[in-house]
Design a protein around this motif. Structure first.
Motif, PDB file in Angstrom:
ATOM      1  N   LEU A  15     -45.146  63.084 -64.277  1.00  0.00           N
ATOM      2  CA  LEU A  15     -44.566  64.012 -65.245  1.00  0.00           C
ATOM      3  C   LEU A  15     -43.985  65.249 -64.573  1.00  0.00           C
ATOM      4  CD1 LEU A  15     -47.047  63.752 -68.236  1.00  0.00           C
ATOM      5  CD2 LEU A  15     -44.780  62.718 -68.008  1.00  0.00           C
ATOM      6  N   LEU A  16     -44.527  65.621 -63.419  1.00  0.00           N
ATOM      7  CA  LEU A  16     -43.931  66.725 -62.660  1.00  0.00           C
ATOM      8  C   LEU A  16     -42.536  66.344 -62.174  1.00  0.00           C
ATOM      9  CD1 LEU A  16     -46.991  67.911 -60.560  1.00  0.00           C
ATOM     10  CD2 LEU A  16     -45.878  69.152 -62.425  1.00  0.00           C
ATOM     11  N   LEU A  17     -42.383  65.108 -61.701  1.00  0.00           N
ATOM     12  CA  LEU A  17     -41.060  64.623 -61.286  1.00  0.00           C
ATOM     13  C   LEU A  17     -40.108  64.593 -62.472  1.00  0.00           C
ATOM     14  CD1 LEU A  17     -42.070  61.705 -58.907  1.00  0.00           C
ATOM     15  CD2 LEU A  17     -40.931  63.828 -58.256  1.00  0.00           C
ATOM     16  N   LEU A  18     -40.592  64.066 -63.584  1.00  0.00           N
ATOM     17  CA  LEU A  18     -39.780  64.004 -64.796  1.00  0.00           C
ATOM     18  C   LEU A  18     -39.328  65.407 -65.197  1.00  0.00           C
ATOM     19  CD1 LEU A  18     -39.093  61.676 -66.916  1.00  0.00           C
ATOM     20  CD2 LEU A  18     -40.869  62.751 -68.288  1.00  0.00           C
ATOM     21  N   ASP A  19     -40.250  66.341 -65.176  1.00  0.00           N
ATOM     22  CA  ASP A  19     -39.947  67.723 -65.543  1.00  0.00           C
ATOM     23  C   ASP A  19     -38.937  68.348 -64.580  1.00  0.00           C
ATOM     24  OD1 ASP A  19     -40.572  69.935 -67.359  1.00  0.00           O
ATOM     25  OD2 ASP A  19     -41.385  70.897 -65.572  1.00  0.00           O
ATOM     26  N   ALA A  20     -38.999  67.947 -63.312  1.00  0.00           N
ATOM     27  CA  ALA A  20     -38.097  68.520 -62.309  1.00  0.00           C
ATOM     28  C   ALA A  20     -36.663  68.008 -62.442  1.00  0.00           C
ATOM     29  CB  ALA A  20     -38.626  68.218 -60.905  1.00  0.00           C
ATOM     30  N   VAL A  21     -36.483  66.751 -62.815  1.00  0.00           N
ATOM     31  CA  VAL A  21     -35.118  66.201 -62.852  1.00  0.00           C
ATOM     32  C   VAL A  21     -34.494  66.204 -64.241  1.00  0.00           C
ATOM     33  CG1 VAL A  21     -35.492  64.773 -60.812  1.00  0.00           C
ATOM     34  CG2 VAL A  21     -35.818  63.772 -63.063  1.00  0.00           C
ATOM     35  N   ALA A  22     -35.306  66.231 -65.280  1.00  0.00           N
ATOM     36  CA  ALA A  22     -34.775  66.178 -66.644  1.00  0.00           C
ATOM     37  C   ALA A  22     -34.388  67.567 -67.146  1.00  0.00           C
ATOM     38  CB  ALA A  22     -35.807  65.557 -67.586  1.00  0.00           C
ATOM     39  N   LEU A  23     -33.379  67.593 -67.997  1.00  0.00           N
ATOM     40  CA  LEU A  23     -33.011  68.843 -68.661  1.00  0.00           C
ATOM     41  C   LEU A  23     -34.088  69.233 -69.668  1.00  0.00           C
ATOM     42  CD1 LEU A  23     -29.242  68.040 -69.292  1.00  0.00           C
ATOM     43  CD2 LEU A  23     -30.186  69.594 -67.561  1.00  0.00           C
ATOM     44  N   ARG A  24     -34.631  68.215 -70.317  1.00  0.00           N
ATOM     45  CA  ARG A  24     -35.747  68.407 -71.240  1.00  0.00           C
ATOM     46  C   ARG A  24     -36.415  67.059 -71.465  1.00  0.00           C
ATOM     47  NH1 ARG A  24     -34.238  68.840 -77.320  1.00  0.00           N
ATOM     48  NH2 ARG A  24     -32.785  67.129 -77.540  1.00  0.00           N
ATOM     49  N   TRP A  25     -37.651  67.096 -71.930  1.00  0.00           N
ATOM     50  CA  TRP A  25     -38.376  65.867 -72.217  1.00  0.00           C
ATOM     51  C   TRP A  25     -39.428  66.149 -73.267  1.00  0.00           C
ATOM     52  CZ3 TRP A  25     -43.654  65.168 -71.227  1.00  0.00           C
ATOM     53  CH2 TRP A  25     -44.258  66.137 -70.431  1.00  0.00           C
ATOM     54  N   GLY A  26     -39.955  65.091 -73.862  1.00  0.00           N
ATOM     55  CA  GLY A  26     -40.961  65.284 -74.889  1.00  0.00           C
ATOM     56  C   GLY A  26     -41.561  63.977 -75.355  1.00  0.00           C
ATOM     57  N   VAL A  27     -42.375  64.092 -76.401  1.00  0.00           N
ATOM     58  CA  VAL A  27     -43.062  62.948 -76.978  1.00  0.00           C
ATOM     59  C   VAL A  27     -42.883  62.999 -78.482  1.00  0.00           C
ATOM     60  CG1 VAL A  27     -45.278  61.770 -77.244  1.00  0.00           C
ATOM     61  CG2 VAL A  27     -44.820  63.097 -75.176  1.00  0.00           C
ATOM     62  N   ALA A  28     -42.516  61.872 -79.060  1.00  0.00           N
ATOM     63  CA  ALA A  28     -42.449  61.737 -80.514  1.00  0.00           C
ATOM     64  C   ALA A  28     -43.523  60.745 -80.917  1.00  0.00           C
ATOM     65  CB  ALA A  28     -41.069  61.253 -80.944  1.00  0.00           C
ATOM     66  N   GLN A  29     -44.499  61.205 -81.696  1.00  0.00           N
ATOM     67  CA  GLN A  29     -45.583  60.332 -82.109  1.00  0.00           C
ATOM     68  C   GLN A  29     -45.397  59.892 -83.537  1.00  0.00           C
ATOM     69  OE1 GLN A  29     -48.924  62.890 -80.769  1.00  0.00           O
ATOM     70  NE2 GLN A  29     -49.447  61.099 -79.520  1.00  0.00           N
ATOM     71  N   GLY A  30     -45.774  58.649 -83.792  1.00  0.00           N
ATOM     72  CA  GLY A  30     -45.685  58.101 -85.133  1.00  0.00           C
ATOM     73  C   GLY A  30     -46.836  57.149 -85.386  1.00  0.00           C
ATOM     74  N   PRO A  31     -46.931  56.614 -86.583  1.00  0.00           N
ATOM     75  CA  PRO A  31     -48.052  55.734 -86.925  1.00  0.00           C
ATOM     76  C   PRO A  31     -48.029  54.403 -86.159  1.00  0.00           C
ATOM     77  CG  PRO A  31     -46.463  55.787 -88.699  1.00  0.00           C
ATOM     78  CD  PRO A  31     -46.029  56.812 -87.701  1.00  0.00           C
ATOM     79  N   GLU A  32     -46.871  53.994 -85.695  1.00  0.00           N
ATOM     80  CA  GLU A  32     -46.747  52.720 -84.990  1.00  0.00           C
ATOM     81  C   GLU A  32     -46.748  52.875 -83.474  1.00  0.00           C
ATOM     82  OE1 GLU A  32     -46.744  49.787 -86.650  1.00  0.00           O
ATOM     83  OE2 GLU A  32     -47.067  51.020 -88.429  1.00  0.00           O
ATOM     84  N   GLY A  33     -46.855  54.090 -82.963  1.00  0.00           N
ATOM     85  CA  GLY A  33     -46.835  54.294 -81.523  1.00  0.00           C
ATOM     86  C   GLY A  33     -46.195  55.623 -81.181  1.00  0.00           C
ATOM     87  N   LYS A  34     -45.843  55.736 -79.911  1.00  0.00           N
ATOM     88  CA  LYS A  34     -45.208  56.977 -79.475  1.00  0.00           C
ATOM     89  C   LYS A  34     -44.005  56.641 -78.612  1.00  0.00           C
ATOM     90  CE  LYS A  34     -47.809  57.754 -75.253  1.00  0.00           C
ATOM     91  NZ  LYS A  34     -48.351  56.421 -75.317  1.00  0.00           N
ATOM     92  N   THR A  35     -43.106  57.601 -78.527  1.00  0.00           N
ATOM     93  CA  THR A  35     -41.940  57.490 -77.673  1.00  0.00           C
ATOM     94  C   THR A  35     -41.924  58.690 -76.749  1.00  0.00           C
ATOM     95  OG1 THR A  35     -40.673  56.322 -79.361  1.00  0.00           O
ATOM     96  CG2 THR A  35     -39.415  57.380 -77.595  1.00  0.00           C
TER      97      THR A  35
END
Length: 137
Positions: free
Chosen positions: A93-113
């Protein structure tokens, strides 16, 4: 450009195959996008286990490329942690945070993205004008 959508099982051999598919879909070198694909899929393997069904989606709009991985676990929490100098894991996640403009998690009843957005690799294409402006002779 159309979206790429891959439904697959999160297994180690799927990671390089997914990176290749993303590179072919985008049609240009895209090491940062491929890194994010690797990290997101590897997190599923590590934290939810091999053979977890996932959906990898890559979209390109407004000069940005969005990578998302959806898995069936709605309650898994993502934590950015500080890996020690001798730790073999914990930097994804540190690598992801370093190269991405932004990132996040969307949680729902069937799973997460888990998703991230990067500058489009198409923005880095070399100029067809070999460094000369259109007005140059």
């Amino acid at each position: 450009m159309t979206s790429l959508r891959l439904e697959l099982l999160a297994v180690a051999k799927a990671v390089p195959e997914a990176r290749r598919a993303v590179r072919e879909h985008l049609g240009v070198p895209c090491p940062e996008v491929q890194l994010c694909v690797s990290e997101l899929l590897t997190n599923v393997i590590k934290h939810l286990g091999e053979d977890t069904p996932v959906t990898l989606t890559v979209t390109h709009t407004h000069g940005r490329t969005r990578v998302s991985v959806t898995d069936p676990e709605p309650y898994a929490w993502l934590v950015v942690r500080d890996a020690g100098p001798d730790d073999e894991n914990g930097r994804g996640l540190l690598l992801l945070d370093a190269v991405a403009l932004r990132w996040g998690v969307a949680q729902g009843p069937e799973g997460k993205t888990v998703w991230c957005e990067l500058e489009s690799p198409h923005a880095h294409r070399p100029s067809d004008l070999s460094g000369r402006s259109a007005a140059s002779p």
